[in-house]
Design a protein around this motif. Structure first.
Motif, PDB file in Angstrom:
ATOM      1  N   PRO A   1     -38.603 -43.459 -13.002  1.00  0.00           N
ATOM      2  CA  PRO A   1     -38.736 -42.072 -12.537  1.00  0.00           C
ATOM      3  C   PRO A   1     -39.786 -41.929 -11.436  1.00  0.00           C
ATOM      4  O   PRO A   1     -40.714 -42.731 -11.329  1.00  0.00           O
ATOM      5  N   TRP A   2     -39.641 -40.871 -10.672  1.00  0.00           N
ATOM      6  CA  TRP A   2     -40.551 -40.640  -9.559  1.00  0.00           C
ATOM      7  C   TRP A   2     -41.994 -40.530 -10.012  1.00  0.00           C
ATOM      8  O   TRP A   2     -42.917 -40.927  -9.279  1.00  0.00           O
ATOM      9  N   ASN A   3     -42.221 -39.987 -11.231  1.00  0.00           N
ATOM     10  CA  ASN A   3     -43.608 -39.816 -11.665  1.00  0.00           C
ATOM     11  C   ASN A   3     -44.288 -41.153 -11.941  1.00  0.00           C
ATOM     12  O   ASN A   3     -45.511 -41.262 -11.840  1.00  0.00           O
ATOM     13  N   GLY A   4     -43.501 -42.178 -12.302  1.00  0.00           N
ATOM     14  CA  GLY A   4     -44.076 -43.507 -12.458  1.00  0.00           C
ATOM     15  C   GLY A   4     -44.527 -44.075 -11.123  1.00  0.00           C
ATOM     16  O   GLY A   4     -45.628 -44.623 -10.989  1.00  0.00           O
ATOM     17  N   VAL A   5     -43.656 -43.945 -10.113  1.00  0.00           N
ATOM     18  CA  VAL A   5     -44.002 -44.398  -8.769  1.00  0.00           C
ATOM     19  C   VAL A   5     -45.201 -43.611  -8.238  1.00  0.00           C
ATOM     20  O   VAL A   5     -46.144 -44.180  -7.661  1.00  0.00           O
TER      21      VAL A   5
END
Length: 251
Positions: free
Chosen positions: A135-139
Motif C-alpha cells: 500500500p501507498w502508506n507503506g511506501v
C-alpha cells in the motif's frame, strides 16, 4: 558544498558501508518474513501486516543502530594517521565539512531504505504470495523514515567526529534507541517524542502500521510534525557540530 559531498561519497565508494546498507535490510526482511509466516492466523491485513512486522524492529533498533555504525565508519578514516590534520587544513568552512558528511551519510541511508522497499516487495510477492501490492502508506512511511533519520545521522556524525573510538558512538546510539522505545511504550506525548532523534525514526516507520496499537494513521497531520522536527533537529545538530569543529585544532 556539492563537490565536498561528492568527495565524501568517493571516500565511501570502496568502504564496507554499502555492505551494511544492503545486508541490514536483508536481515530485517528475513526477520519480518519469519514473524509474519509464523503468525498468519493473527495477522490478517496482508501487506499492511507484513510491512508492520518488517518495520517494527527495524524502526526500534536496526535502522538507528545501522546509522550509528555508518557514521562511525565514515569518521574513522578521519581519525586515522594524519587524516585529521589534513581535514583541519582543508580550505573550507567547518559547516561545509560537517554538512558534507551528513549529506553523504543521508544518501547511504536513502539507498538502505530503497533496498528495504525492494526486498519487501519481492519477498511479499515471490515468497509469501501476497495479493496486490504494498500500500501507498507503506511506501510513504519508508520515505518519511529517510527524513526522520536525518537527525540520527547528524547526531551520530557529531558523536563520531568528537569520539575517536569506533564503538563508543555506536553504544550511545543504542542508548538512544532504548530511550526511543521507552518513550513509545510509555505513551509519552507532547514534544518529547519529537526531541529524541531515535524516537522520530520509530514514530515515522510505525505510522499507518498495525504492530503498534496507538501508532496512528499516516497523513499530513502526522507526517508534518515529524518532518518539521527532523529539519529543526538536523539544522541544530549541524550547527553544533560546525561550532565544535571550528574550535578543534590539529593533533
Amino acid at each position: 558544498m556539492t563537490g565536498m559531498v561528492l568527495a565524501e561519497l568517493t571516500k565511501l565508494r570502496r568502504s564496507a558501508l554499502w555492505i551494511v546498507a544492503a545486508v541490514l535490510p536483508l536481515l530485517t526482511v528475513i526477520t519480518g518474513t519469519v514473524n509474519y509466516s509464523a503468525n498468519q492466523g493473527a495477522l490478517s491485513a496482508g501487506w499492511t501486516s507484513y510491512w508492520s512486522q518488517v518495520t517494527i524492529f527495524y524502526g526500534m533498533l536496526f535502522m538507528s543502530t545501522a546509522i550509528a555504525v555508518l557514521a562511525s565508519a565514515a569518521w574513522r578514516m578521519e581519525h586515522r594517521g594524519h587524516n585529521w590534520n589534513l581535514l583541519m587544513a582543508v580550505p573550507a568552512r567547518a559547516r561545509s565539512v560537517v554538512g558534507a558528511k551528513i549529506a553523504a551519510l543521508a544518501l547511504v541511508v536513502a539507498v538502505m531504505q530503497l533496498v528495504l522497499l525492494l526486498m519487501v516487495v519481492l519477498t511479499g510477492k515471490l515468497v509469501l504470495g501476497l495479493d496486490g501490492f504494498l500500500p501507498w502508506n507503506g511506501v510513504a512511511a519508508a520515505l518519511l523514515g529517510i527524513v526522520a533519520a536525518l537527525p540520527v545521522v547528524a547526531l551520530q556524525s557529531v558523536l563520531s567526529m568528537l569520539i575517536r573510538s569506533f564503538a563508543a558512538p555506536v553504544v550511545l546510539g543504542l542508548l538512544g534507541c532504548v530511550a526511543g522505545v521507552g518513550i513509545l511504550y510509555a505513551g509519552i506525548g507532547g514534544a518529547v517524542p519529537y526531541l529524541v532523534p531515535q524516537a522520530l525514526v520509530i514514530r515515522s516507520l510505525s505510522l499507518g502500521g498495525t504492530a503498534v496499537s496507538d501508532a496512528g494513521v499516516l497523513d499530513l497531520s502526522t507526517a508534518a510534525p515529524v518532518a518539521v522536527a527532523s529539519a529543526a533537529l538536523t539544522l541544530l545538530l549541524w550547527a553544533l557540530g560546525s561550532a565544535v569543529l571550528s574550535r578543534r585544532d590539529v593533533r
